[in-house]
Design an enzyme around this catalytic site. Structure first.
Site, PDB file in Angstrom:
ATOM      1  N   THR A 107       0.828  -1.211   0.000  1.00 26.27           N
ATOM      2  CA  THR A 107       0.000   0.000   0.000  1.00 26.27           C
ATOM      3  C   THR A 107       0.854   1.250   0.000  1.00 26.27           C
ATOM      4  OG1 THR A 107      -0.137  -0.148   2.385  1.00 26.27           O
ATOM      5  CG2 THR A 107      -1.972  -1.049   1.117  1.00 26.27           C
ATOM      6  N   THR A 183       6.367  -3.447   3.427  1.00 30.61           N
ATOM      7  CA  THR A 183       7.705  -3.336   4.021  1.00 30.61           C
ATOM      8  C   THR A 183       8.166  -4.577   4.772  1.00 30.61           C
ATOM      9  OG1 THR A 183       6.715  -2.290   5.957  1.00 30.61           O
ATOM     10  CG2 THR A 183       7.623  -0.846   4.258  1.00 30.61           C
ATOM     11  N   ASP A 184       7.219  -5.444   5.185  1.00 27.77           N
ATOM     12  CA  ASP A 184       7.622  -6.555   6.052  1.00 27.77           C
ATOM     13  C   ASP A 184       8.685  -7.455   5.430  1.00 27.77           C
ATOM     14  OD1 ASP A 184       5.932  -5.613   7.909  1.00 27.77           O
ATOM     15  OD2 ASP A 184       4.632  -7.385   8.010  1.00 27.77           O
ATOM     16  N   LYS A 262      14.843  -4.954   7.920  1.00 29.17           N
ATOM     17  CA  LYS A 262      13.863  -4.161   8.660  1.00 29.17           C
ATOM     18  C   LYS A 262      14.149  -4.366  10.141  1.00 29.17           C
ATOM     19  CE  LYS A 262       8.936  -3.136   8.949  1.00 29.17           C
ATOM     20  NZ  LYS A 262       7.551  -3.501   8.638  1.00 29.17           N
TER      21      LYS A 262
END
Lengths: 461, 663
Positions: A107, A183-184, A262
């Site tokens: 998104t 992003t995960d 991350k």
């Protein structure tokens, strides 16, 4: 049923709506033991309970009504919301580089449906231009939705189709590629594309957002601008992740797809290069390289697309007291490659040795990576390390655990020969193993130290 | 050929025009205004009363609430730029667009003691603070709201930067409440619980700085219907809601803990919101002035529409001017030149007599333009001069030249403004936009108030399309038995308390002090448990304590419960309650001192009643020797005066007086 007029309502709440003949999007006046309420009935989220009805009241707020308190209910009107993102034609400016944006379902650019709270992705160039008009000053944009999955559902299949799509675009003469991504698992995809798309003449930039673009403070717009700037104008022709440097709306960092991770569940500046410095900084005006040697942009259209992956690979995060049957179970289920994430310099307990031996005998290849993330696997320092190597575990240098997993899958997609696999694994394609760790590759300064506090206060970084 | 005006045209005087238009509007000072004056302009007003709750922690994170820092006490700064998001109709909200135009860099100062990663929107919200929810529900019940069955956290967009996320988390707890005023009931629209915003440190040019100590503290907002038809009624409603909130003992007091947004409109006008009014005493004046400001803007609307044939094609003309061609000896302009500002002259067709049109006491329409130039185009004030200054800032010949340069007509007005090059397009747009709005009447906006009751443009009033569900939090059900349980422990209503004070014969001038400090429960307790005369205790608190509070300072924190202790002590020691008046100043200054020590410090000695009374015959004798008057009253007073020092605390004055007469 052509249309669900009781969207999301179930069981008791659904019965109440049916009883009083009130639909979702119907204007309702409701009498309850707690007084009267008026508003528009909204769809209910599927995971919420079945004893409340959601209303949007005239002031724009949502409230829930307990169906147990309802004594009467009446539909006084009906107005269904039709939500659409406005589209404006993305302008083409001669002289600007052409950039392709691939959508994967993340998104990065999305809008919230104000009535339901549902996320509506903005994706076509027109929609993006409507949301981030600054993009038109950076590049000429085209977009393609490759697939639509959430970040956590990205996997080998998607890596492969993405790699192929990128190959096509490069052949067609694009100046740079941006991939919008949740992003995960952005860093997994970063590694996969580094291995599957080699020798690219143009930048390939992965970008996401930590705060969805329906909020005014979202990092999405700035990340997109940074990514487009990098794809269109940067001289660095590598697979990179482009995300916020500091949490401030200031500059972005470009990380190598093989060295990035991350590191915070919610911070904007969550992506960090591990064991090295980032490649470059980027802002809306320019890209400033931090590392001097990188793969430079070329004018040719040559690229090697190597879309392979074996799903017989797994990863094992070691913990004290781990039992050998965890390894046995994996082997018995047909896994052919295991990436261990070991403690300290790369260790697991002795109890596992027989299981490791058994696995080796069955032809399973095993690699050792680190829970510490920073530093190298050193299996010669202690006996345990030597013991493990003797039983078939191969140290993976300073390759990050997730990268080692992706690379092993990619390698085993090409060959089953352990020696071949080892050669592929230990020959870096783009610094997934580095020869040396610079002194400033490990900088995790902690708050509380006066000098660190002083820096934080002064530099907004 | 235009240089010399024909002598028969009397020279236009902005000052006279200001006075004349003030008369046209029918503006009168508030003190002279009557109900009929407000009926004439169709004055309507409502309130949004904000009140901080007295919780230990903030609403959606575990930072402490109510700890504040000075501007320079911070550990880090972060920067954000707010971007407008599209509304559900696919359009940008008015405020959003304006805030975006301003291209502000927002800097947040963070102190680790009071802000965590939640405040700067780097961590999703934690579960709502149950303590805050409970307090807010108590107040909702007291305000007679219909309590919702399920609380839905909603995001309300704010692009001014006052909240780093760009939205405030807020939720409705009740709708359709009611409060009683002296002569009517006022309906309440809703009560919401929400997070408080950041506090602004500065806003200069394109940089706005906030601190985040207050950010995220639990706050409730009570919204009334616009049913107050005079400024005094409006204040009464504000006071009632404030006292109701305080009657629970669950709210914070002190500077900024309670703030009102005051909504005012007049007939034909529009709802204008005056934000963040901290003192209820200012409400009458500023709502009065706002009502008439709108009335004045409607007068301007009429005039413009009479003079301009087709307002839709009305537009400004502008030209950059070279300062060397003019005589601009006005410090801000000359300073501007040093700062490499550019100077522009703007012609406003048919605006003669409009720029100097009265809007508020001492203010004219030109101020409305200048205020917007500061807020929207970020040009610091003074940012312009114009052809109708009440006190000319530059010599008039400049405008004669500028009129010529702009090809202006007799009925036009002119503005000269200065700005950095990058801000000029926005500045021109802003000027034209505000002027075009004048044809329509009253722009929807929020305004900031000054102590004199005048207001200044703050932001464009946000539209309704800025609310959307918070996807980070689940709805919170409010079950019947929980609400029933809360209803049982509510304090009595302010209106009932008011009537009770009246019944007790406590003078009305003490009520505000009593309600403001939530002292009714204390008074009630003293009366009921210690059986002390209500009127005495009422005035003791409403007059004596109020005076002491205003004139003395405490060495330690003085708690009102000390007053109960004081009367309990006097009753237990069988001392006369009059002594309380002598003890109060000491106990207020030194709350930790015990009462025995206080008595010593005021030289009080316990003397049996009989011993005091036994001295009366002797004093009577003595008075007859020095007799100054034949009046018995004088004699009584003299004797009382002689005995007072020992009598106070030992024998009530009325008993003493009686004994003197009888002996």
């Amino acid at each position: 049923m052509s249309e669900d007029i009781f969207q999301g309502y179930k069981n008791k709440a659904l019965e109440v709506l049916k009883k009083y003949n009130v639909r979702v999007w119907g204007q309702a006046s409701i009498e309850t033991t707690r007084g009267n309420f008026e508003g528009t009935v909204l769809p209910r989220s599927e995971n919420d309970d079945d004893i409340h009805i959601v209303l949007k009241i005239i002031t724009g707020y949502n409230i829930g009504i307990d169906i147990g308190t309802i004594t009467n209910m009446k539909e006084t009107g009906y107005k269904k919301a039709n939500y659409k993102i406005p589209e404006k034609e993305f302008p083409t400016t001669p002289g600007l580089p052409s950039v392709k944006l691939f959508g994967t379902g993340g998104t990065i650019a999305s809008r919230l449906d104000y009535r339901t709270g549902a996320v509506i992705p903005a994706f076509s160039p027109g929609e993006l231009y409507g949301a981030v008009p600054e993009l038109a000053d950076i590049c000429n944009l085209t977009t393609e939705k490759v697939f639509a999955v959430f970040s956590e559902n990205m996997g080998p299949k998607q890596y492969i189709s993405l790699a192929k799509a990128i190959g096509e675009e490069i052949k067609n003469g694009i100046d740079g590629i941006v991939i919008g991504h949740g992003t995960d698992t952005l860093h997994h995809t970063g590694a996969a594309l580094t291995f599957m798309v080699q020798n690219s003449p143009v930048p390939i930039v992965l970008v996401g957002s930590q705060r969805s673009s329906d909020r005014p403070s979202s990092d999405a717009a700035l990340n997109l601008m940074h990514a487009m700037k990098t794809a269109g104008h940067s001289d660095i022709a590598e697979v990179m992740v482009c995300m916020f440097g500091p949490t401030s709306d200031d500059y972005g960092l470009l990380h190598k797809g093989t060295r990035v991770r991350k590191m915070h569940s919610s911070y904007r500046s969550t992506f960090r290069t591990i064991g090295d410095t980032p490649l470059a900084t980027v802002n809306r005006d320019k890209i400033t390289p931090i590392k001097k040697d990188y793969k430079q942009r070329r004018n040719d259209r040559n690229v090697d697309i190597l879309p392979y992956f074996s799903d017989k690979v797994t990863m094992l995060y070691y913990y004290p007291g781990m039992k050998p049957d965890t390894i046995d179970a994996l082997v018995d289920n047909g896994y052919k490659g295991i990436v261990f994430v070991g403690t300290g310099l790369g260790h697991v307990n002795k109890e596992l040795y027989p299981a490791i031996e058994r696995a080796t005998k069955k032809g399973v290849v095993m690699y050792m990576t680190l829970q510490t993330l920073w530093g190298y696997v050193h299996m010669f320092v202690y006996d345990t390390g030597r013991d493990m190597m003797a039983r078939g575990i191969i140290p993976a240098g300073n390759m990050l655990p997730e990268v080692a997993f992706i690379k092993l899958g990619w390698a085993m997609g090409q060959t089953e020969d352990p020696e071949e696999i080892k050669k592929i694994m230990l020959t870096p394609i783009n610094d997934e193993i580095t020869k040396r760790e610079p002194y400033n590759g490990y900088l995790v300064y902690q708050g509380g130290v006066p000098e660190v506090e002083d820096f934080i206060k002064k530099f907004r970084k | 050929m235009k240089k010399n005006k024909s002598p028969e045209i009397t020279k236009f005087s902005p000052k006279k025009n200001y006075e004349l238009t003030q008369k046209e509007v029918g503006y009168i000072p508030r003190k002279k205004a009557k109900k009929a004056d407000y009926e004439r302009i169709g004055f309507m007003s409502g309130l949004e009363v904000h009140q901080q709750l007295k919780t230990k922690e903030k609403l959606f994170c575990h930072c402490p609430a109510g700890v504040f820092h000075s501007h320079d006490d911070f550990n880090a700064e972060i920067i954000r730029h707010m971007r407008p998001t599209l509304s559900e109709l696919g359009e940008y909200d008015g405020t959003a667009l304006m805030e975006y135009k301003t291209r502000k860099e927002i800097i947040y100062r963070i102190n680790n003691q009071t802000a965590c990663t939640y405040e700067i929107d780097d961590t999703p919200p934690f579960k709502i603070n149950q303590e805050a929810l409970e307090y807010a529900l108590e107040i909702s019940l007291l305000s007679k709201f219909n309590i919702v069955g399920e609380v839905h956290i909603t995001r309300k967009q704010y692009l001014d930067g006052s909240i780093p996320a760009g939205f405030q988390r807020t939720a409705i707890l009740g709708v359709e409440g009611e409060i009683p005023l002296k002569n009517k009931k006022v309906r309440l629209i809703q009560l919401s619980i929400e997070e408080d915003s950041s506090r602004e440190i500065s806003d200069i040019g394109h940089t706005r700085v906030y601190k985040t100590d207050r950010l995220g503290m639990p706050l409730i907002e009570t919204v009334t219907y616009p049913e107050m038809y005079t400024p005094d009624e409006l204040k009464e409603a504000a006071e009632y809601i404030r006292f109701l909130n305080r009657s629970t003992g669950r709210v914070r007091v002190g500077s900024g803990a309670g703030r009102e947004d005051v909504n005012v409109s007049c007939k034909g006008g529009t709802r204008v919101e005056i934000k963040g009014v901290s003192y209820n005493k200012l409400i009458p004046e500023l709502s009065h002035i706002e009502g008439f400001r709108q009335w004045a803007l409607l007068n301007i609307k009429r005039k413009l529409n009479d003079n301009v044939k087709d307002p839709t094609i009305w537009k400004i003309q502008h030209k950059e001017i070279d300062y060397r061609d003019f005589d601009l000896k006005y410090e801000p302009i000359t300073n501007g030149l040093i700062d490499k500002y550019r100077i522009l002259a703007v012609n406003l067709p048919d605006f003669k007599g409009i720029l100097s049109h009265f809007t508020q006491p001492g203010k004219i329409f030109a101020n409305e333009i200048s205020d917007r130039l500061k807020v929207i185009a970020c040009i610091e004030k003074p940012n312009m001069v114009h052809s109708e200054e009440l006190e000319p800032k530059i010599i008039e010949e400049n405008f004669t030249k500028i009129k010529e340069l702009l090809n202006a007509k007799e009925n036009d007005a002119q503005i000269i403004f200065w700005a950095p090059e990058a801000d000029i397009p926005t500045a021109l747009e802003t000027i034209e936009e505000r002027c075009k709005m004048a044809f329509e009447g009253v722009p929807q906006e929020t305004r900031k108030s000054f102590l004199d009751g005048t207001t200044i443009f703050e932001r464009v009033l946000p539209g309704a399309d800025r609310m959307y569900p918070d996807t980070d939090s689940a709805p919170i059900p409010l079950e019947n038995n929980y609400i029933d349980e809360l209803s049982k422990s509510l304090p009595s209503e302010v209106i009932d308390r008011y009537n009770q004070l009246n019944k007790w014969g406590i003078p009305e001038d003490t009520y505000t002090y009593i309600f403001r400090n939530n002292l009714f429960p204390l008074i009630e307790k003293i009366i009921k448990t210690l059986k002390i005369n209500p009127k005495f205790i009422g005035t003791f608190i409403g007059h004596k304590l109020k005076f002491i509070e205003g004139h003395y300072t405490s060495a330690d924190k003085f708690e009102y419960s000390k007053i109960y202790d004081l009367f309990k002590y006097l009753t237990d020691s069988k001392l006369d309650i009059q002594l309380s008046k002598k003890i109060l100043p000491v106990v207020f200054q030194y709350p930790k001192m015990d009462f025995d020590s206080i008595l010593t410090s005021i030289n009080f000695k316990s003397v049996p009643k009989e011993e005091i009374l036994s001295k009366i015959p002797f004093l009577k004798q003595k008075y007859s020797e020095i007799k100054t008057s034949k009046d018995d009253k004088v004699a009584k007073n003299w004797i009382m005066g002689e005995l007072q020092k020992t009598a106070i605390g030992n024998i009530p004055p009325d008993q003493l007086a009686q004994a003197i007469v009888q002996n």
